[in-house]
Design an enzyme around this catalytic site. Structure first.
Site, PDB file in Angstrom:
ATOM      1  N   LYS A 100       0.831  -1.211   0.000  1.00 16.38           N
ATOM      2  CA  LYS A 100       0.000   0.000   0.000  1.00 16.38           C
ATOM      3  C   LYS A 100       0.865   1.261   0.000  1.00 16.38           C
ATOM      4  O   LYS A 100       0.656   2.169  -0.815  1.00 16.38           O
ATOM      5  CB  LYS A 100      -0.904   0.014   1.244  1.00 16.38           C
ATOM      6  CG  LYS A 100      -1.579   1.365   1.486  1.00 16.38           C
ATOM      7  CD  LYS A 100      -2.450   1.367   2.723  1.00 16.38           C
ATOM      8  CE  LYS A 100      -1.783   1.761   3.995  1.00 16.38           C
ATOM      9  NZ  LYS A 100      -1.635   3.190   4.251  1.00 16.38           N
ATOM     10  N   ASN A 101       1.805   1.335   0.936  1.00 14.89           N
ATOM     11  CA  ASN A 101       2.520   2.596   1.096  1.00 14.89           C
ATOM     12  C   ASN A 101       3.518   2.869  -0.038  1.00 14.89           C
ATOM     13  O   ASN A 101       3.953   4.004  -0.210  1.00 14.89           O
ATOM     14  CB  ASN A 101       3.181   2.669   2.485  1.00 14.89           C
ATOM     15  CG  ASN A 101       2.124   2.850   3.568  1.00 14.89           C
ATOM     16  OD1 ASN A 101       0.982   3.232   3.276  1.00 14.89           O
ATOM     17  ND2 ASN A 101       2.474   2.560   4.810  1.00 14.89           N
TER      18      ASN A 101
ATOM     19  N   CYS B 177      -6.161   8.126   8.313  1.00  7.13           N
ATOM     20  CA  CYS B 177      -6.169   7.611   9.689  1.00  7.13           C
ATOM     21  C   CYS B 177      -5.621   8.662  10.641  1.00  7.13           C
ATOM     22  O   CYS B 177      -4.461   9.074  10.527  1.00  7.13           O
ATOM     23  CB  CYS B 177      -5.328   6.339   9.774  1.00  7.13           C
ATOM     24  SG  CYS B 177      -6.109   4.922   8.987  1.00  7.13           S
TER      25      CYS B 177
ATOM     26  N   ARG C  50      -0.570  14.515  12.937  1.00 10.85           N
ATOM     27  CA  ARG C  50       0.357  14.134  11.858  1.00 10.85           C
ATOM     28  C   ARG C  50       0.752  15.386  11.067  1.00 10.85           C
ATOM     29  O   ARG C  50       0.243  15.638   9.973  1.00 10.85           O
ATOM     30  CB  ARG C  50      -0.280  13.055  10.974  1.00 10.85           C
ATOM     31  CG  ARG C  50      -0.588  11.791  11.777  1.00 10.85           C
ATOM     32  CD  ARG C  50      -1.254  10.716  10.967  1.00 10.85           C
ATOM     33  NE  ARG C  50      -0.339  10.035  10.054  1.00 10.85           N
ATOM     34  CZ  ARG C  50      -0.727   9.081   9.204  1.00 10.85           C
ATOM     35  NH1 ARG C  50      -1.981   8.709   9.143  1.00 10.85           N
ATOM     36  NH2 ARG C  50       0.145   8.494   8.413  1.00 10.85           N
ATOM     37  N   PRO C  51       1.692  16.183  11.637  1.00 11.69           N
ATOM     38  CA  PRO C  51       2.084  17.430  10.972  1.00 11.69           C
ATOM     39  C   PRO C  51       2.831  17.180   9.664  1.00 11.69           C
ATOM     40  O   PRO C  51       3.351  16.090   9.445  1.00 11.69           O
ATOM     41  CB  PRO C  51       3.018  18.090  12.000  1.00 11.69           C
ATOM     42  CG  PRO C  51       3.500  16.992  12.877  1.00 11.69           C
ATOM     43  CD  PRO C  51       2.452  15.923  12.864  1.00 11.69           C
TER      44      PRO C  51
ATOM     45  N   GLN D 179       7.795  19.043   7.869  1.00  9.65           N
ATOM     46  CA  GLN D 179       9.037  18.625   7.197  1.00  9.65           C
ATOM     47  C   GLN D 179       8.857  18.593   5.674  1.00  9.65           C
ATOM     48  O   GLN D 179       9.802  18.842   4.933  1.00  9.65           O
ATOM     49  CB  GLN D 179       9.494  17.248   7.702  1.00  9.65           C
ATOM     50  CG  GLN D 179       9.800  17.224   9.183  1.00  9.65           C
ATOM     51  CD  GLN D 179      10.894  18.209   9.559  1.00  9.65           C
ATOM     52  OE1 GLN D 179      12.022  18.149   9.064  1.00  9.65           O
ATOM     53  NE2 GLN D 179      10.556  19.145  10.429  1.00  9.65           N
TER      54      GLN D 179
ATOM     55  N   ASP E  55       3.474   0.330  12.380  1.00 13.28           N
ATOM     56  CA  ASP E  55       2.259  -0.207  11.743  1.00 13.28           C
ATOM     57  C   ASP E  55       1.978  -1.655  12.138  1.00 13.28           C
ATOM     58  O   ASP E  55       0.969  -2.223  11.719  1.00 13.28           O
ATOM     59  CB  ASP E  55       2.360  -0.095  10.214  1.00 13.28           C
ATOM     60  CG  ASP E  55       2.293   1.354   9.753  1.00 13.28           C
ATOM     61  OD1 ASP E  55       1.870   2.208  10.546  1.00 13.28           O
ATOM     62  OD2 ASP E  55       2.674   1.621   8.601  1.00 13.28           O
TER      63      ASP E  55
ATOM     64  N   ARG F 171      -9.133   0.233   3.687  1.00 12.26           N
ATOM     65  CA  ARG F 171      -8.135   1.139   3.086  1.00 12.26           C
ATOM     66  C   ARG F 171      -6.883   0.397   2.656  1.00 12.26           C
ATOM     67  O   ARG F 171      -6.209   0.817   1.738  1.00 12.26           O
ATOM     68  CB  ARG F 171      -7.622   2.136   4.138  1.00 12.26           C
ATOM     69  CG  ARG F 171      -8.484   3.265   4.456  1.00 12.26           C
ATOM     70  CD  ARG F 171      -7.785   4.071   5.554  1.00 12.26           C
ATOM     71  NE  ARG F 171      -8.663   5.068   6.087  1.00 12.26           N
ATOM     72  CZ  ARG F 171      -8.977   6.199   5.456  1.00 12.26           C
ATOM     73  NH1 ARG F 171      -8.439   6.459   4.298  1.00 12.26           N
ATOM     74  NH2 ARG F 171      -9.803   7.049   5.993  1.00 12.26           N
TER      75      ARG F 171
HETATM   76  N1  EPU Z   1       6.438  14.096  11.479  1.00 14.89           N
HETATM   77  C1  EPU Z   1       6.499  15.433  11.783  1.00 14.89           C
HETATM   78  N2  EPU Z   1       6.495  16.331  10.762  1.00 14.89           N
HETATM   79  C2  EPU Z   1       6.397  15.958   9.459  1.00 14.89           C
HETATM   80  C3  EPU Z   1       6.325  14.594   9.145  1.00 14.89           C
HETATM   81  C4  EPU Z   1       6.342  13.677  10.188  1.00 14.89           C
HETATM   82  O1  EPU Z   1       6.581  15.809  12.960  1.00 14.89           O
HETATM   83  O2  EPU Z   1       6.393  16.828   8.591  1.00 14.89           O
HETATM   84  C5  EPU Z   1       6.487  13.109  12.556  1.00 14.89           C
HETATM   85  C6  EPU Z   1       5.192  12.328  12.685  1.00 14.89           C
HETATM   86  O3  EPU Z   1       4.263  12.999  13.497  1.00 14.89           O
HETATM   87  C7  EPU Z   1       5.669  11.007  13.257  1.00 14.89           C
HETATM   88  C8  EPU Z   1       7.042  10.822  12.625  1.00 14.89           C
HETATM   89  O4  EPU Z   1       7.457  12.121  12.208  1.00 14.89           O
HETATM   90  O5  EPU Z   1       5.822  11.112  14.643  1.00 14.89           O
HETATM   91  C9  EPU Z   1       7.092   9.895  11.429  1.00 14.89           C
HETATM   92  O6  EPU Z   1       6.086  10.262  10.489  1.00 14.89           O
HETATM   93  P1  EPU Z   1       6.214   9.887   8.938  1.00 14.89           P
HETATM   94  O7  EPU Z   1       6.231  11.142   8.169  1.00 14.89           O
HETATM   95  O8  EPU Z   1       7.334   8.923   8.757  1.00 14.89           O
HETATM   96  O9  EPU Z   1       4.833   9.133   8.684  1.00 14.89           O
HETATM   97  P2  EPU Z   1       3.866   9.295   7.437  1.00 14.89           P
HETATM   98  O10 EPU Z   1       4.654   9.496   6.201  1.00 14.89           O
HETATM   99  O11 EPU Z   1       2.774  10.230   7.771  1.00 14.89           O
HETATM  100  C10 EPU Z   1       3.978   6.761   6.825  1.00 14.89           C
HETATM  101  C11 EPU Z   1       2.989   5.678   6.561  1.00 14.89           C
HETATM  102  C12 EPU Z   1       2.290   5.295   7.853  1.00 14.89           C
HETATM  103  C13 EPU Z   1       3.341   4.854   8.862  1.00 14.89           C
HETATM  104  C14 EPU Z   1       4.429   5.933   9.038  1.00 14.89           C
HETATM  105  C15 EPU Z   1       5.588   5.479   9.903  1.00 14.89           C
HETATM  106  C16 EPU Z   1       2.323   6.134   4.312  1.00 14.89           C
HETATM  107  C17 EPU Z   1       1.274   6.619   3.389  1.00 14.89           C
HETATM  108  N3  EPU Z   1       2.023   6.162   5.606  1.00 14.89           N
HETATM  109  O12 EPU Z   1       3.229   7.847   7.387  1.00 14.89           O
HETATM  110  O13 EPU Z   1       1.478   4.191   7.523  1.00 14.89           O
HETATM  111  O14 EPU Z   1       2.731   4.625  10.114  1.00 14.89           O
HETATM  112  O15 EPU Z   1       4.966   6.287   7.747  1.00 14.89           O
HETATM  113  O16 EPU Z   1       6.188   4.351   9.364  1.00 14.89           O
HETATM  114  O17 EPU Z   1       3.381   5.726   3.885  1.00 14.89           O
HETATM  115  C18 EPU Z   1      -0.363   2.757   7.755  1.00 14.89           C
HETATM  116  O18 EPU Z   1       0.031   2.184   6.722  1.00 14.89           O
HETATM  117  O19 EPU Z   1      -1.262   2.296   8.500  1.00 14.89           O
HETATM  118  C19 EPU Z   1       0.261   4.013   8.137  1.00 14.89           C
HETATM  119  C20 EPU Z   1      -0.282   4.826   9.011  1.00 14.89           C
END
Ligand code: EPU
Length: 421
Positions: free
Chosen positions: A22-23, A117, A122-123, A126, A307, A400
């Site tokens: 998925k991701n 979700c 989820r800011p 970055q 996850d 999803r």
């Molecule tokens: N974070 C920030 N600022 C940002 C981005 C992230 O503070 O601009 C923080 C987040 O709050 C979190 C950490 O950094 O504490 C890591 O977040 P990341 O950006 O890695 O997560 P994401 O890209 O939003 C993806 C997956 C998630 C998975 C996370 C961690 C996708 C579409 N989603 O989310 O997958 O939990 O990486 O591995 O790739 C799922 O598949 O169920 C799912 C939620």
């Protein structure tokens, strides 16, 4: 509203085939906006997040064809739209990858803030930091982000992420692929889907090195040609079935996996008492004896994935002794499912980032609510392991990210059905 009804207490037996990741899919499909020619993507999972994303792309003018199941051909050559349908964008999280893709292709984007979700704050600071470094003017409002070039234009840049964010790494890689100069992302995420995205883009003619390490380098190219690419198998879907066998017992061959991606999960399940045999592209998981307590701390790849936190918590709930489960990526993730598991008889105490899980003899069927995708998957595992009937409500979250969950589990001997009220 639809729900799953599960009659638990039966071991799982047979073979399950894992779908495309998925991701990886939700990063690769928007990245196809950068490709001038026709782009064929194989092993695309049939899940609702992917269907929404394809609807968004089609609405923007991407021509789509489905020559075979799990294969999508995308032709983005005539796309002009830089403002994807906000109602659809809000239905999923990864729609924010349209920001990087549109910035890279057109220099402009107007993208609603994503939904999906919401198990934690989820800011996207970055991602924004990356776009600014690449020379974008960023107008971030309450419900959308608008991007355009600053006077100096868009260009490669060196960006050090404050944390190894998967989303920011993807968005910056995609945005930078067609920009002049070199972009370097330091403290980049190393997840398998980052490597998959880089392999997809490189297959189409990009020049990306270092994906899978914490320094990713993108040397800008003028254009991407068409090509064909197959998405990797889903690490978390595979881990979910492995956890299901560990919790419910049985003997299942999980096929179409990359065992290297599974190591962090495999070793924990073995510690808990599962027997695991690793083949080239399959893993057999067996569990007949009692489960033992363990300690798990989630962390970015190659650590134990956040996850898989909820799914392993179900195994811990049924293990002899007291386990500790520490979350280091999304602190509030426990709140999505622990109370639901407790209503099935689990004994879990949450203290900040750590859950203490005291193993119980048995879980009991109950009506429980999925609050997010992985929480929902964990409740299904709990239902499969429990005595009696479990109703899992709000399964649109589960749909999803898990292709044909009912079909795959039924083939393993589970009694599970989807009930529409
Ligand atoms: N974070 C920030 N600022 C940002 C981005 C992230 O503070 O601009 C923080 C987040 O709050 C979190 C950490 O950094 O504490 C890591 O977040 P990341 O950006 O890695 O997560 P994401 O890209 O939003 C993806 C997956 C998630 C998975 C996370 C961690 C996708 C579409 N989603 O989310 O997958 O939990 O990486 O591995 O790739 C799922 O598949 O169920 C799912 C939620």
């Amino acid at each position: 509203m639809a729900r799953y009804e599960i009659n638990g207490g039966r071991p799982l037996e047979g073979t399950v085939t894992i779908s495309g990741a998925k991701n990886a899919a939700v990063a690769i499909l928007p990245a196809a906006l950068l490709v001038s020619g026709k782009c064929r993507v194989e092993n695309v999972p049939d899940i609702s997040d992917v269907r929404i994303l394809l609807d968004i792309l089609e609405g923007m003018g991407v021509k789509l064809a489905y020559p075979e199941p799990h294969v999508v051909e995308l032709d983005s050559s005539e796309v002009q739209c830089t403002e994807p349908n906000p109602e659809l964008v809000k239905k999923m999280r990864a729609s924010y990858y349209l920001m990087g893709a549109l910035l890279g292709r057109f220099g402009h984007a107007h993208v609603a803030l994503p939904g999906g979700c919401n198990f934690a704050s989820r800011p996207i600071d970055q991602h924004i930091k990356g776009f600014l470094a690449l020379g974008a003017d960023v107008d971030e409002r309450e419900d959308y982000v608008a991007l355009k070039p600053t006077e100096g234009g868009l260009h490669g840049a060196r960006i050090t992420l404050d944390m190894a964010s998967v989303g920011a790494t993807v968005n910056i890689m995609v945005a930078a692929t067609l920009l002049p100069g070199q972009t370097v992302i330091e403290n980049a995420a190393k997840e398998p889907h980052i490597v998959d995205l880089a392999n997809f883009l490189n297959t189409m003619g990009a020049r990306i090195t270092g994906a899978g390490t914490d320094t990713v380098k993108i040397r800008g190219v003028n254009s991407l040609r068409g090509g064909s690419y197959a998405i990797i198998p889903d690490q978390i879907e595979a881990g979910t079935y492995m956890a299901a066998v560990t919790a419910a017992g049985g003997n299942v061959l999980v096929q179409n996996v990359i065992p290297k991606h599974m190591e962090c999960i495999t070793s924990k399940l073995e510690e808990m008492g599962a027997k695991v045999i690793v083949f080239d592209d399959a893993i057999r998981v067996m569990r007949t004896g009692a489960l033992r307590q363990t300690t798990v701390k989630t962390s970015p790849y190659p650590g134990f994935p956040t996850d898989m936190q909820a799914q392993v918590c179900v195994c811990m709930s049924l293990a002899k002794g007291t386990s500790r489960l520490t979350e280091s990526v999304y602190e509030t993730r426990f709140f999505g499912y622990c109370a639901e598991l407790e209503s099935m008889g689990a004994n879990i105490h949450i203290n900040g980032k750590t859950a203490t899980v005291v193993g119980v003899e048995q879980l009991y069927g109950s009506t429980v609510y999925a609050h997010d995708l992985r929480a929902g998957a964990a409740l299904v595992i709990a239902g499969l392991s429990a005595q009696g009937t479990t109703q899992v409500e709000d399964i649109h979250y589960v749909e999803r990210g898990y292709e044909d969950l009912i079909g795959k589990l039924t083939a393993l001997g589970a009694q599970i059905r989807r009930v529409e009220d």
